[in-house]
Scaffold this active site. Structure first.
Site, PDB file in Angstrom:
ATOM      1  N   GLY A  23       0.786  -1.217   0.000  1.00  0.00           N
ATOM      2  CA  GLY A  23       0.000   0.000   0.000  1.00  0.00           C
ATOM      3  C   GLY A  23       0.824   1.277   0.000  1.00  0.00           C
ATOM      4  O   GLY A  23       0.285   2.359  -0.144  1.00  0.00           O
ATOM      5  N   GLU A  57      15.205   5.500 -10.857  1.00  0.00           N
ATOM      6  CA  GLU A  57      16.008   5.360  -9.641  1.00  0.00           C
ATOM      7  C   GLU A  57      17.449   5.766  -9.912  1.00  0.00           C
ATOM      8  O   GLU A  57      18.082   6.443  -9.094  1.00  0.00           O
ATOM      9  CB  GLU A  57      15.986   3.922  -9.131  1.00  0.00           C
ATOM     10  CG  GLU A  57      14.680   3.485  -8.538  1.00  0.00           C
ATOM     11  CD  GLU A  57      14.669   2.003  -8.224  1.00  0.00           C
ATOM     12  OE1 GLU A  57      15.740   1.424  -7.935  1.00  0.00           O
ATOM     13  OE2 GLU A  57      13.586   1.401  -8.268  1.00  0.00           O
TER      14      GLU A  57
END
Length: 152
Positions: A23, A57
């Site tokens: 989540g 990233e």
């Protein structure tokens, strides 16, 4: 194997498959982890450039290298650093196929060139465990943990 080897040495490691909570916003959590890291190990493999997440990233890691003096250790796993540097082979093919995020491609290419210009490790064949242990030793040296172990 790298994650387990670092974990064994009590080096706090952020690896998105293991450390993200269900989540949680992936990009925010990853970028937060990158920003607070002292060292980033970038593992460039054959399919690395297929992942927009990995490329985003990498851009963030290199920004932190510049702004926060973060140490970046590239590992070229079964890829030629020249293919990363010049975006040839699987790296060039992956970037040529980008349909979304085309505006990011120039930044990704620059980041790939930059990371490939850093001194790093290249694995082609042999015992992976020996290769990983050499990298772990370097990381321990960089963070000063090898000195602490020899004093104990």
């Amino acid at each position: 194997m790298m994650y387990k080897a670092l974990d064994r040495e009590k080096i706090k490691t952020f690896f998105d498959d293991h450390t993200l909570k269900r989540g949680e916003n992936i990009s925010a959590a990853l970028f937060r982890a990158i920003e607070v890291s002292k060292i980033s190990v970038v593992i460039c493999s054959e399919n690395y450039a297929l992942s927009s997440w990995c490329l985003d990233e990498l851009v963030k890691i290199l920004e932190c290298q510049k702004s926060k003096q973060q140490i970046v250790i590239p590992v070229f796993y079964k890829v030629d650093p020249a293919h990363v540097r010049h975006q040839t082979g699987s790296f060039g093919q992956a970037l040529a196929r980008v349909k979304y995020n085309k505006d990011k491609v120039p930044r990704w290419k620059a980041a790939l060139t930059q990371v490939a210009n850093l001194s790093g490790w290249t694995y082609v064949d042999g015992y992976e465990s020996d290769f990983i242990e050499k990298i772990v030793k370097e990381i321990l040296d960089v963070v000063g943990l090898n000195d602490q172990k020899t004093k104990q």
